[in-house]
Design a protein around this motif. Structure first.
Motif, PDB file in Angstrom:
ATOM      1  N   LEU A  27    -134.582   6.699   5.043  1.00  0.00           N
ATOM      2  CA  LEU A  27    -134.204   6.392   6.426  1.00  0.00           C
ATOM      3  C   LEU A  27    -135.112   7.119   7.411  1.00  0.00           C
ATOM      4  O   LEU A  27    -135.524   6.551   8.432  1.00  0.00           O
ATOM      5  CB  LEU A  27    -132.747   6.778   6.669  1.00  0.00           C
ATOM      6  N   HIS A  28    -135.441   8.371   7.102  1.00  0.00           N
ATOM      7  CA  HIS A  28    -136.265   9.177   7.998  1.00  0.00           C
ATOM      8  C   HIS A  28    -137.758   9.037   7.706  1.00  0.00           C
ATOM      9  O   HIS A  28    -138.573   9.751   8.283  1.00  0.00           O
ATOM     10  CB  HIS A  28    -135.849  10.653   7.907  1.00  0.00           C
ATOM     11  N   GLY A  29    -138.088   8.105   6.818  1.00  0.00           N
ATOM     12  CA  GLY A  29    -139.495   7.829   6.543  1.00  0.00           C
ATOM     13  C   GLY A  29    -139.956   6.507   7.118  1.00  0.00           C
ATOM     14  O   GLY A  29    -141.087   6.081   6.871  1.00  0.00           O
ATOM     15  N   ALA A  36    -146.807   2.629   7.179  1.00  0.00           N
ATOM     16  CA  ALA A  36    -146.202   2.664   5.844  1.00  0.00           C
ATOM     17  C   ALA A  36    -145.134   3.753   5.789  1.00  0.00           C
ATOM     18  O   ALA A  36    -145.260   4.787   6.449  1.00  0.00           O
ATOM     19  CB  ALA A  36    -147.275   2.938   4.800  1.00  0.00           C
ATOM     20  N   PRO A  37    -144.069   3.543   5.015  1.00  0.00           N
ATOM     21  CA  PRO A  37    -143.028   4.569   4.895  1.00  0.00           C
ATOM     22  C   PRO A  37    -143.588   5.879   4.341  1.00  0.00           C
ATOM     23  O   PRO A  37    -144.413   5.877   3.426  1.00  0.00           O
ATOM     24  CB  PRO A  37    -142.030   3.938   3.915  1.00  0.00           C
ATOM     25  N   THR A  38    -143.139   6.991   4.920  1.00  0.00           N
ATOM     26  CA  THR A  38    -143.545   8.322   4.451  1.00  0.00           C
ATOM     27  C   THR A  38    -142.320   9.223   4.425  1.00  0.00           C
ATOM     28  O   THR A  38    -142.097  10.006   5.350  1.00  0.00           O
ATOM     29  CB  THR A  38    -144.628   8.933   5.362  1.00  0.00           C
ATOM     30  N   PRO A  39    -141.499   9.125   3.396  1.00  0.00           N
ATOM     31  CA  PRO A  39    -140.274   9.924   3.347  1.00  0.00           C
ATOM     32  C   PRO A  39    -140.573  11.426   3.319  1.00  0.00           C
ATOM     33  O   PRO A  39    -141.512  11.867   2.630  1.00  0.00           O
ATOM     34  CB  PRO A  39    -139.613   9.486   2.033  1.00  0.00           C
ATOM     35  N   PRO A  40    -139.817  12.224   4.071  1.00  0.00           N
ATOM     36  CA  PRO A  40    -139.947  13.680   3.959  1.00  0.00           C
ATOM     37  C   PRO A  40    -139.353  14.161   2.647  1.00  0.00           C
ATOM     38  O   PRO A  40    -138.702  13.389   1.918  1.00  0.00           O
ATOM     39  CB  PRO A  40    -139.131  14.184   5.156  1.00  0.00           C
ATOM     40  N   ASP A  41    -139.548  15.434   2.339  1.00  0.00           N
ATOM     41  CA  ASP A  41    -138.942  16.003   1.132  1.00  0.00           C
ATOM     42  C   ASP A  41    -137.451  16.253   1.304  1.00  0.00           C
ATOM     43  O   ASP A  41    -136.702  16.269   0.324  1.00  0.00           O
ATOM     44  CB  ASP A  41    -139.639  17.320   0.764  1.00  0.00           C
ATOM     45  N   LEU A  80    -143.024  10.556  11.732  1.00  0.00           N
ATOM     46  CA  LEU A  80    -143.180  10.380  10.286  1.00  0.00           C
ATOM     47  C   LEU A  80    -143.713  11.655   9.644  1.00  0.00           C
ATOM     48  O   LEU A  80    -144.595  12.314  10.195  1.00  0.00           O
ATOM     49  CB  LEU A  80    -144.139   9.227  10.000  1.00  0.00           C
ATOM     50  N   ALA A  81    -143.177  11.984   8.492  1.00  0.00           N
ATOM     51  CA  ALA A  81    -143.613  13.167   7.745  1.00  0.00           C
ATOM     52  C   ALA A  81    -144.866  12.798   6.953  1.00  0.00           C
ATOM     53  O   ALA A  81    -144.836  12.613   5.733  1.00  0.00           O
ATOM     54  CB  ALA A  81    -142.496  13.656   6.823  1.00  0.00           C
ATOM     55  N   ALA A  82    -145.981  12.714   7.649  1.00  0.00           N
ATOM     56  CA  ALA A  82    -147.221  12.221   7.049  1.00  0.00           C
ATOM     57  C   ALA A  82    -147.708  13.095   5.907  1.00  0.00           C
ATOM     58  O   ALA A  82    -148.423  12.630   5.016  1.00  0.00           O
ATOM     59  CB  ALA A  82    -148.313  12.107   8.119  1.00  0.00           C
ATOM     60  N   GLN A  83    -147.338  14.385   5.929  1.00  0.00           N
ATOM     61  CA  GLN A  83    -147.734  15.308   4.861  1.00  0.00           C
ATOM     62  C   GLN A  83    -146.529  15.872   4.127  1.00  0.00           C
ATOM     63  O   GLN A  83    -146.588  16.953   3.546  1.00  0.00           O
ATOM     64  CB  GLN A  83    -148.594  16.435   5.464  1.00  0.00           C
ATOM     65  N   GLY A  84    -145.432  15.116   4.144  1.00  0.00           N
ATOM     66  CA  GLY A  84    -144.214  15.587   3.480  1.00  0.00           C
ATOM     67  C   GLY A  84    -143.560  16.714   4.255  1.00  0.00           C
ATOM     68  O   GLY A  84    -143.776  16.894   5.447  1.00  0.00           O
TER      69      GLY A  84
END
Length: 461
Positions: A27-29, A36-41, A80-84
């Motif tokens: 959801l947060h990615g 493109a989706p980038t889900p956080p950790d 977006l959490a581009a780097q996690g």
């Protein structure tokens, strides 16, 4: 392993308000547009400034990226959490802390949305005017220096934030600005944080400037045979000193979408949507004078929306333009881009953008805040056609180049995020490197919203 240790410490601090479930991460990615989706950790939900500070200190100790999240309505991949790393969701920091009616100020937490604040203010005779369309969080609006349909009269977030509380990358809590009407005291750290897109600090409290609710409001919509006539009408209205609260432009493609989505019965021509605020007599006089300008410029199908219901219907239709355009091409994705040029060059910029869109064989309705020279192209793309995406990026690139050549900017309100970072050197030159130096001074580990806005290693000015 370092991130695992950080997440373990965060779980101890927050308990169930830290989630690592795939559903929450997905959801947060997600983004509102083409990224493109980038889900956080993991996702965290702090409730106080002290908790935000503690979260930041843990992330700093383990060099874990940290990205703030408001409502996720930004259009350039800002959240977006581009780097996690960790997504910090501010939605539980949603209290209106104080309303100082005599000073026309409100103190709020960052998760308060603009609609929620104005709902709370109904009995005070005051309102918060910045209206980007989406019901965005006020913290996110400040972080992206949001503006919108009412900017022509009331200004953007830059003009309507008096003070901030911010957690820096090392966990320190600072306050910027004051409740005074003005100040000549040192660097303007409030202005520095507004528009920094979460790269310099996490906003945990805002002091906002309020305005009096207008006694009377009147809205109208009118059609023009040409784009040039519509824009010239706005230019003449501004030159005559007629105060507009909103002045919006939509092209014939958007009018067609409005008809399909809202049964609007608008001629398939360029239109202006306008609103006046003030006293009963003032609004009546402004409306009369504007009507004369429209008649002189050949406008037609002039319709006033004087009832609250009609006005709400008009602006709801305008605010839903993006989703309505997406629905016009089922299954598509949107590449939405904006530029801002001097008003004297607006008609030229829009006409050349329309030509670029046609030359690339794309579908791209155009609309914008014509009163301040800001317009948007909504490029509707087949998700499974990479060539369409390449052509759309060419159009967006030409729009940015044109804006700079005309003395404008690559973005009037969408901001930079991931999507426009590659264009920053062209606009700012060595100034972009100065932004990078400020980032390095305040966030030497680069943990706050990394990969966004400022230069990265290898970038040239």
């Amino acid at each position: 392993m370092a991130h695992e240790q950080a997440l373990a410490e965060l779980a101890t601090l927050l308990g169930p308000r830290l989630s690592r479930t795939q559903a929450e991460r997905d959801l947060h990615g997600q983004s509102e547009t083409w990224f493109a989706p980038t889900p956080p950790d993991a996702v965290a939900w702090p409730e106080t400034t002290a908790e935000v500070s503690a979260i930041v200190r843990i992330c700093a100790a383990h060099q874990m990226p940290l990205v703030a999240w408001g409502t996720g309505t930004s259009l350039e991949g800002h959240a977006l959490a581009a780097q996690g790393g960790l997504c910090l969701n501010t939605s539980r920091m949603n209290a209106v802390l104080d309303v100082l009616a005599e000073d026309r100020l409100a103190v709020v937490q960052p998760g308060v949305t603009r609609e929620a604040l104005n709902h709370d203010l109904r009995a005070t005779g005051l309102f918060f005017p910045v209206d980007p369309g989406a019901n965005a969080s006020l913290g996110g609006m400040a972080a992206t220096r949001a503006s919108g349909t009412t900017t022509v009269r009331y200004g953007s977030m830059r003009d309507n934030v008096a003070a901030l509380e911010v957690v820096l990358a090392d966990g320190r809590i600072i306050r910027t600005g004051s409740r005074a009407a003005k100040s000549a005291s040192g660097y303007d750290l409030t202005a520095l944080m507004i528009g920094s897109e979460g790269t310099l600090g996490i906003i945990t409290e805002l002091t906002l400037r309020l305005h009096g609710q207008p006694e009377a409001v009147s809205s109208a919509v009118c059609a023009f045979d040409t784009l040039e006539a519509a824009v010239e009408t706005v230019q003449l209205t501004i030159q005559m000193g007629i105060p507009m609260a909103r002045i919006e432009f939509v092209d014939e493609a958007v009018a067609r979408v409005f008809n399909a989505a809202n049964d609007a019965h608008m001629p398939e021509k360029p239109h202006l949507l306008i609103e006046f605020h003030g006293s009963e007599a003032g609004v009546a006089e402004d409306s009369r004078r504007f009507g004369e300008v429209v008649a002189e410029m050949g406008g037609a199908d002039f319709q006033w929306a004087t009832s609250t219901e009609d006005r709400n219907r008009l602006w709801k239709m305008r605010h839903a333009a993006y989703t309505s355009c997406l629905a016009a091409r089922p299954g598509c994705m949107g590449l939405v881009t904006d530029i801002c040029v001097p008003i004297s060059r607006l008609a030229e910029a829009v006409a050349q953008t329309r030509a670029d869109i046609a030359a690339e064989g794309l579908t791209g309705p155009i609309l914008g805040h014509v009163g301040d020279g800001n317009f948007h192209a909504i490029l509707l793309l087949d998700r499974n056609d990479p060539d369409e995406f390449k052509r759309a990026k060419r159009v967006a690139g030409k729009m940015a180049e044109r804006a700079l050549a005309m003395g404008g900017t690559i973005t009037g309100e969408h901001g930079i995020g991931l999507g426009k970072r590659g264009l920053m050197a062209a606009e700012h030159g060595q100034g972009w490197q100065v932004m990078g130096a400020i980032k390095a001074a305040l966030d030497p580990q680069g943990i706050l919203n990394p990969g966004k806005l400022v230069p990265q290693p290898g970038d040239d000015a």
